[in-house]
Design a protein around this motif. Structure first.
Motif, mmCIF file in Angstrom:
data_model
loop_
_atom_site.group_PDB
_atom_site.id
_atom_site.type_symbol
_atom_site.label_atom_id
_atom_site.label_comp_id
_atom_site.label_asym_id
_atom_site.label_seq_id
_atom_site.Cartn_x
_atom_site.Cartn_y
_atom_site.Cartn_z
ATOM 1 N N GLY A 151 0.809 -1.209 0.000
ATOM 2 C CA GLY A 151 0.000 0.000 0.000
ATOM 3 C C GLY A 151 0.842 1.257 0.000
ATOM 4 O O GLY A 151 0.504 2.256 -0.655
ATOM 5 N N GLU A 152 1.946 1.237 0.737
ATOM 6 C CA GLU A 152 2.834 2.392 0.745
ATOM 7 C C GLU A 152 3.438 2.633 -0.634
ATOM 8 O O GLU A 152 3.595 3.771 -1.066
ATOM 9 N N ARG A 153 3.765 1.541 -1.323
ATOM 10 C CA ARG A 153 4.360 1.697 -2.657
ATOM 11 C C ARG A 153 3.338 2.148 -3.693
ATOM 12 O O ARG A 153 3.707 2.598 -4.774
ATOM 13 N N ALA A 154 2.053 2.005 -3.359
ATOM 14 C CA ALA A 154 1.001 2.430 -4.293
ATOM 15 C C ALA A 154 0.418 3.792 -3.930
ATOM 16 O O ALA A 154 -0.472 4.282 -4.623
ATOM 17 N N THR A 155 0.923 4.400 -2.885
ATOM 18 C CA THR A 155 0.413 5.710 -2.459
ATOM 19 C C THR A 155 0.882 6.797 -3.424
ATOM 20 O O THR A 155 2.015 6.779 -3.889
ATOM 21 N N ILE A 156 -0.014 7.734 -3.696
ATOM 22 C CA ILE A 156 0.319 8.815 -4.618
ATOM 23 C C ILE A 156 -0.158 10.136 -4.039
ATOM 24 O O ILE A 156 -1.219 10.205 -3.405
ATOM 25 N N VAL A 157 0.641 11.183 -4.231
ATOM 26 C CA VAL A 157 0.278 12.538 -3.832
ATOM 27 C C VAL A 157 0.169 13.379 -5.097
ATOM 28 O O VAL A 157 1.104 13.420 -5.897
ATOM 29 N N ILE A 158 -0.966 14.028 -5.285
ATOM 30 C CA ILE A 158 -1.197 14.839 -6.479
ATOM 31 C C ILE A 158 -1.184 16.310 -6.072
ATOM 32 O O ILE A 158 -2.079 16.762 -5.353
ATOM 33 N N PRO A 159 -0.192 17.086 -6.508
ATOM 34 C CA PRO A 159 -0.150 18.522 -6.168
ATOM 35 C C PRO A 159 -1.378 19.255 -6.706
ATOM 36 O O PRO A 159 -2.013 18.825 -7.675
ATOM 37 N N GLY A 160 -1.688 20.378 -6.071
ATOM 38 C CA GLY A 160 -2.873 21.133 -6.455
ATOM 39 C C GLY A 160 -2.849 21.644 -7.878
ATOM 40 O O GLY A 160 -3.906 21.884 -8.476
ATOM 41 N N TRP A 161 -1.664 21.828 -8.440
ATOM 42 C CA TRP A 161 -1.568 22.388 -9.795
ATOM 43 C C TRP A 161 -1.573 21.318 -10.882
ATOM 44 O O TRP A 161 -1.668 21.632 -12.060
ATOM 45 N N GLN A 162 -1.494 20.047 -10.475
ATOM 46 C CA GLN A 162 -1.337 18.986 -11.472
ATOM 47 C C GLN A 162 -2.690 18.494 -11.989
ATOM 48 O O GLN A 162 -3.715 18.646 -11.340
ATOM 49 N N THR A 163 -2.703 17.907 -13.172
ATOM 50 C CA THR A 163 -3.868 17.286 -13.836
ATOM 51 C C THR A 163 -4.982 18.281 -14.099
ATOM 52 O O THR A 163 -6.165 17.927 -14.061
ATOM 53 N N MET A 164 -4.651 19.529 -14.383
ATOM 54 C CA MET A 164 -5.681 20.542 -14.598
ATOM 55 C C MET A 164 -6.191 20.572 -16.038
ATOM 56 O O MET A 164 -7.348 20.905 -16.283
ATOM 57 N N SER A 165 -5.365 20.214 -16.989
ATOM 58 C CA SER A 165 -5.765 20.261 -18.395
ATOM 59 C C SER A 165 -6.665 19.086 -18.755
ATOM 60 O O SER A 165 -6.584 18.019 -18.159
#
Length: 440
Positions: A95-109
């Motif tokens: 689970g730790e290796r599958a954890t992801i953090v998405i910054p607020g500015w990412q994936t906006m387009s």
């Protein structure tokens, strides 16, 4: 002297007043400084009210915990294939290796890859999908177009749209051999499209133009299926949601024209709502991509990034364990899930034998190229039949005993059979088998 004494008293009173005034100023300044310090502390560090407000805000954006825990008196809902069985695996090191953090500015387009046929498909997800299929060997990915959808259900709808001829004089017939997946009829006819319509059991169909849905392993009974109809004007769509080594032997790499997969039954992440399709023909892939574009303007990038990280964790786990025969390696998802399924099916068959009124399909062994040994199939659903006199509605019979299942009529079968999910929590499954064993 008296005058002097009187004057001295007057001067002393003035001094005392002045001193009191100075003390008042100091006290006022001190009070204001204390008030300012208190305000700044609450503003930047928070007081009791601010802390409570922060906790409330955090609770408002916190994810749900899923279904509530069960007790011995609970209603056990095994109608849906909610894959909570996998939670224990992902709570571990994987689970730790599958954890992801998405910054607020990412994936906006809206766009992921403007030069790609499927412009909203994240390149990282495509890479991990192809990598996973090469690891498992359950499908040929090289030479195929990869499409992403909000679950495999959206891809199924996209396939129907893409395969229907333009301007047909009559809707395209959609069929599947019974017992078929219960959602096929409802999803096909939900929009009352003039392009296609549900036409029932493929084994009873008489016609030349159709789309046959081939679910293999079958939902609900776990059987391995091939297309029933062979007309040159017909097209088959292969739903391979359960063609993974924890459920069935991987006997060969599937290489059909359209193959549908889903994260929910592969990894257990049903809430991520993500599926993918492998499509051989470019024109069909373009039409499917267009459907998803018009339907939802693409697919959530956040879900795609998370799914890519999850699939990568699975494949990396096997890469790290290469040459290690220890099945208890924490990174081996399919080994974990396989052990769970073997254990649960053994308990279910024991409960069925103890009851004496139920039957299950026979085990189906085969040589698994992934495991490199002969193994039996342990489907994610149990196709449970009741032989007790007077029980013609098994779904209702179980409901009275606080077990919710899905009746055979929804799958094109009779009412003496139900589909039971094998994927719920350990607690729910244990209560279920105990209740089943006590029925006679």
């Amino acid at each position: 002297m008296a005058t002097m004494g009187g004057g001295g008293g007057k001067d002393g009173g003035g001094g005392m007043a002045a001193q009191a005034g100075r003390l008042g100023v100091v006290a006022s300044v001190a009070f204001n400084l204390a008030a300012l310090a208190f305000y700044l502390r609450r503003r930047y560090f928070g007081g009791d009210d601010a802390a409570a407000a922060r906790k409330k805000a955090e609770a408002e954006v916190a994810p749900s915990s899923g279904k509530p825990p069960v007790t011995k008196d609970s209603i056990i809902n095994l109608d849906h294939g909610d894959p909570m069985m996998y939670e224990a695996f992902w709570r571990g090191g994987a689970g730790e290796r599958a954890t992801i953090v998405i910054p607020g500015w990412q994936t906006m387009s809206y766009f992921s890859d403007v030069g790609s046929l499927c412009w909203f498909l994240e390149p990282g997800l495509e890479r991990e999908v192809r990598r996973l299929h090469r690891l498992v060997g359950n499908a040929v990915a090289d030479g195929y177009h990869v499409l992403v959808g909000t679950g495999s259900t959206q891809l199924f709808q996209a396939a129907l749209y893409a395969l229907s001829p333009p301007g047909p004089s009559a809707p395209m017939n959609v069929v599947s051999p019974a017992p078929y997946y219960s959602s096929y009829p409802a999803v096909t006819d939900f929009l009352k499209s003039g392009l296609y319509r549900w036409a029932g059991d493929a084994k009873m169909f008489d016609g030349d133009t159709y789309v046959e849905l081939v679910c293999s392993p079958s939902n609900p009974d776990g059987g391995i299926r091939e297309a029933v109809l062979k007309s040159g004007d017909g097209v088959a769509v292969h739903d391979l949601a359960y063609y993974w080594p924890q459920y069935t032997p991987i006997t060969s790499a599937a290489a059909h024209d359209i193959m549908l997969f889903t994260v929910s039954k592969c990894t257990g992440h049903a809430g991520t709502r993500l599926g993918w399709a492998l499509v051989k023909d470019r024109a069909v892939a373009q039409k499917m991509s267009k459907f998803i574009e018009l339907n939802t303007i693409g697919v959530s990038k956040d879900s795609q990034l998370r799914a890519a990280k999850i699939l990568k964790a699975i494949t990396d786990g096997y890469d790290r364990a290469a040459g290690d025969d220890d099945d208890d390696s924490s990174g081996r998802l399919f080994h974990f899930a396989r052990r769970k399924m073997v254990s649960r099916w053994a308990k279910l068959r024991a409960a069925v034998a103890a009851s004496g009124i139920f039957t299950l399909p026979d085990e189906l062994p085969g040589h698994c190229t992934f495991a490199n040994e002969t193994v039996s199939a342990y489907p994610p659903f149990a196709w449970l039949r009741c032989g007790k006199e007077g029980v013609d509605d098994l779904e209702g019979y179980l409901r009275e005993r606080k077990i919710i299942s899905r009746g055979g009529g929804k799958f094109g079968a009779d009412g003496r059979v139900v589909r039971i999910s094998m994927l719920d929590t350990d607690e729910a499954f244990a209560i279920f088998v105990d209740r089943l064993a006590a029925m006679n």
